[in-house]
Design an enzyme around this catalytic site. Structure first.
Site, PDB file in Angstrom:
ATOM      1  CB  CYS A  98     -12.154  -5.027 205.262  1.00  0.00           C
ATOM      2  SG  CYS A  98     -11.556  -6.572 204.522  1.00  0.00           S
ATOM      3  CB  CYS A 122       3.431  -5.209 169.213  1.00  0.00           C
ATOM      4  SG  CYS A 122       2.146  -3.932 169.281  1.00  0.00           S
ATOM      5  CB  SER A 151      -3.852   0.747 172.592  1.00  0.00           C
ATOM      6  OG  SER A 151      -5.017   1.372 173.097  1.00  0.00           O
ATOM      7  CG  ASP A 169      -2.136  -9.230 179.931  1.00  0.00           C
ATOM      8  OD1 ASP A 169      -1.159  -8.656 180.448  1.00  0.00           O
ATOM      9  OD2 ASP A 169      -2.482  -9.049 178.744  1.00  0.00           O
ATOM     10  CG  HIS A 180      -7.575  -0.058 182.646  1.00  0.00           C
ATOM     11  ND1 HIS A 180      -7.380  -0.172 181.287  1.00  0.00           N
ATOM     12  CD2 HIS A 180      -8.006   1.214 182.851  1.00  0.00           C
ATOM     13  CE1 HIS A 180      -7.694   0.966 180.693  1.00  0.00           C
ATOM     14  NE2 HIS A 180      -8.071   1.819 181.616  1.00  0.00           N
ATOM     15  CG  ASN A 214      -3.673  -0.729 167.100  1.00  0.00           C
ATOM     16  OD1 ASN A 214      -3.636  -1.569 167.998  1.00  0.00           O
ATOM     17  ND2 ASN A 214      -4.795  -0.427 166.455  1.00  0.00           N
ATOM     18  CB  ILE A 215      -3.369  -4.667 163.515  1.00  0.00           C
ATOM     19  CG1 ILE A 215      -1.969  -5.277 163.589  1.00  0.00           C
ATOM     20  CG2 ILE A 215      -4.106  -5.179 162.278  1.00  0.00           C
ATOM     21  CD1 ILE A 215      -1.970  -6.784 163.772  1.00  0.00           C
ATOM     22  N   GLY A 216      -4.951  -1.674 162.513  1.00  0.00           N
ATOM     23  CA  GLY A 216      -6.247  -1.028 162.428  1.00  0.00           C
ATOM     24  C   GLY A 216      -6.202   0.415 162.885  1.00  0.00           C
TER      25      GLY A 216
END
Length: 344
Positions: free
Chosen positions: A202, A334, A291, A176, A191, A316-318
Site C-alpha cells: 500500500c 574527508c 566513494s 545513514d 539510495h 577518497n582513500i584508495g
C-alpha cells in the site's frame, strides 16, 4: 546493502519523490589533470583558514590508514573549490566511516575485507519470508547503535558550504541520514534512508524508530548479542539466534514492510535519476567525497559530468573508477582535508 558494480541500484523506495531546487546553468574550464600522492606531514598553509564549523573527533575504527594531506594537496583542492560557483557534490560511505559506520570496500576494514558475508539482495528480501526475518532481526539488534551515529566534521563542512552558496546540490549514496542530521537541505538521498520504512503493497510510510517499538512489543523476551558490525545498521547473527524473531506486517494492509532503501539488485527510480541529472546540468564542477564509485547508480553522474566537460575532483582513500579522468584525485580523509578549505 549496496548492489553490484555492474548493475544499478542499492537498496527500493516508493516512487513518489519530492522536487527541489532552482535552475541555472554555468560552466567552468577543465583543470589540467594532476594526480598528487599522499603527503608526509600535516602542515596547514599559513594563508588558509579553516572552515568555521565545529570540530568533531573522528572515530577511525573503520577508516583505512592514510597519510595526512600534504600542503600542496590542500592548495590544489582550495583552487578547485575557489573556482567553482555551483558545486555538485556526491558522497559515499567513506565520508561516514569517520562517524564510526563501516563501509563495504575499504581496504583492511570494510565488510568485504573482514568477512565473506554479503548484503541482502532485493529479490531475496521480496520473495523469502525467512530472508526478511533474518534481515529484520539483525537490523533490530543493530538499530540502537546505528541510529545514534552523528555527523562528523566533513558532513558539517558540506552543510556550511551550502549555507554560503558554494554547494549547489549534494547527492549522497549513503542511507545513514547523517547529512540530514548535519542540516543539509539541498540534497538527494540517491539510495534512500534507513530511517524510513514503507509497505510494498500500500506504500504506507512509517519511521524506523516507530517500527523498533513494534519489534520490541512483538519480541518481549527475544535477545541476541551481535557477533560483529556490518554497514547500514546490519550486524552478524547466527541462524539459531534469529529463528524465533517475529516480524510485523503493515498495520494498514498486512503487507510486507521494507526499509526505504535501494537494495542490491534493485534500481533507483527514473524520476530521481532525472532530477539529479537536472541538478548536475545546473552545476559547474563536481566533487566526489568518500566513494570509489564502483556502483553504477552513482558512477553514471560522473560520466555525465565528464561528457559535459565539468572539472571533477575526487577525495577518497584508495582507488576509484574516476581516477583516469578526474581533474584532481586526493587520497585523504574527508574530515581531515575538507575543513582546511575556505569556501568563498
Amino acid at each position: 546493502m549496496l548492489m553490484s558494480a555492474g548493475r544499478e541500484g542499492r537498496h527500493s523506495a516508493p516512487r513518489a519523490r519530492r522536487a527541489y531546487g532552482e535552475r541555472a546553468v554555468c560552466r567552468l574550464n577543465m583543470f589540467p589533470a594532476r594526480k598528487l600522492p599522499g603527503g608526509c606531514r600535516a602542515i596547514r598553509p599559513h594563508h588558509l583558514q579553516h572552515c568555521s564549523v565545529p570540530t568533531v573527533s573522528p572515530n577511525l575504527a573503520f577508516v583505512p590508514a592514510c597519510l595526512p594531506p600534504h600542503p600542496a594537496e590542500v592548495e590544489e583542492m582550495q583552487r578547485f573549490i575557489s573556482s567553482s560557483k555551483k558545486l555538485f557534490v556526491m558522497t559515499g560511505a567513506g565520508i561516514s566511516t569517520e562517524s564510526g559506520i563501516p563501509d563495504y570496500r575499504s581496504e583492511g576494514v570494510g565488510l568485504y575485507a573482514r568477512s565473506d558475508r554479503r548484503p541482502i539482495q532485493h529479490v531475496e528480501f521480496v520473495r523469502s519470508a525467512s530472508a526478511r526475518q533474518r534481515y529484520w532481526a539483525r537490523n533490530f539488534v543493530g538499530w540502537p547503535q546505528f541510529s545514534s551515529h552523528q555527523p562528523n566534521t566533513a558532513h558539517l563542512v558540506l552543510r556550511q558550504w551550502e549555507k554560503l552558496g558554494k554547494l549547489h546540490w549534494l547527492v549522497t549514496q549513503n542511507v545513514d541520514a547523517l547529512h540530514t542530521k548535519a542540516g543539509s537541505q539541498r540534497m538527494t538521498e540517491l539510495h534512500g534512508c534507513t530511517h524510513r520504512v514503507f509497505c510494498l503493497t500500500c506504500g504506507d510510510q512509517t519511521s524506523r524508530s516507530e517500527l523498533q517499538e513494534h519489534f520490541e512489543a512483538l519480541n518481549p523476551s527475544w535477545k541476541a548479542e551481535a557477533l560483529g558490525v556490518a554497514p547500514d545498521g546490519d550486524v552478524f547473527l547466527t541462524d539459531e539466534q534469529v529463528r524465533n524473531f517475529q516480524v510485523p506486517a503493515c498495520r494498514k494492509c498486512g503487507g510486507i514492510l521494507k526499509p526505504d532503501v535501494t537494495f542490491f539488485g534493485d534500481t533507483v527510480s527514473r524520476e530521481k535519476v532525472d532530477f539529479v541529472h537536472q541538478r548536475l546540468a545546473e552545476s559547474d564542477s563536481m566533487l566526489v567525497a568518500g566513494s570509489s564509485m564502483q556502483v553504477y547508480s552513482g558512477y553514471r553522474f560522473a560520466l555525465a559530468a565528464r561528457e559535459k566537460q565539468l572539472p571533477i575532483a575526487v577525495l577518497n582513500i584508495g582507488p576509484t573508477r574516476l581516477d583516469h579522468f578526474a581533474s584532481l584525485k586526493l587520497n585523504s580523509r574527508c574530515g581531515e582535508l575538507l575543513p582546511l578549505i575556505v569556501a568563498h
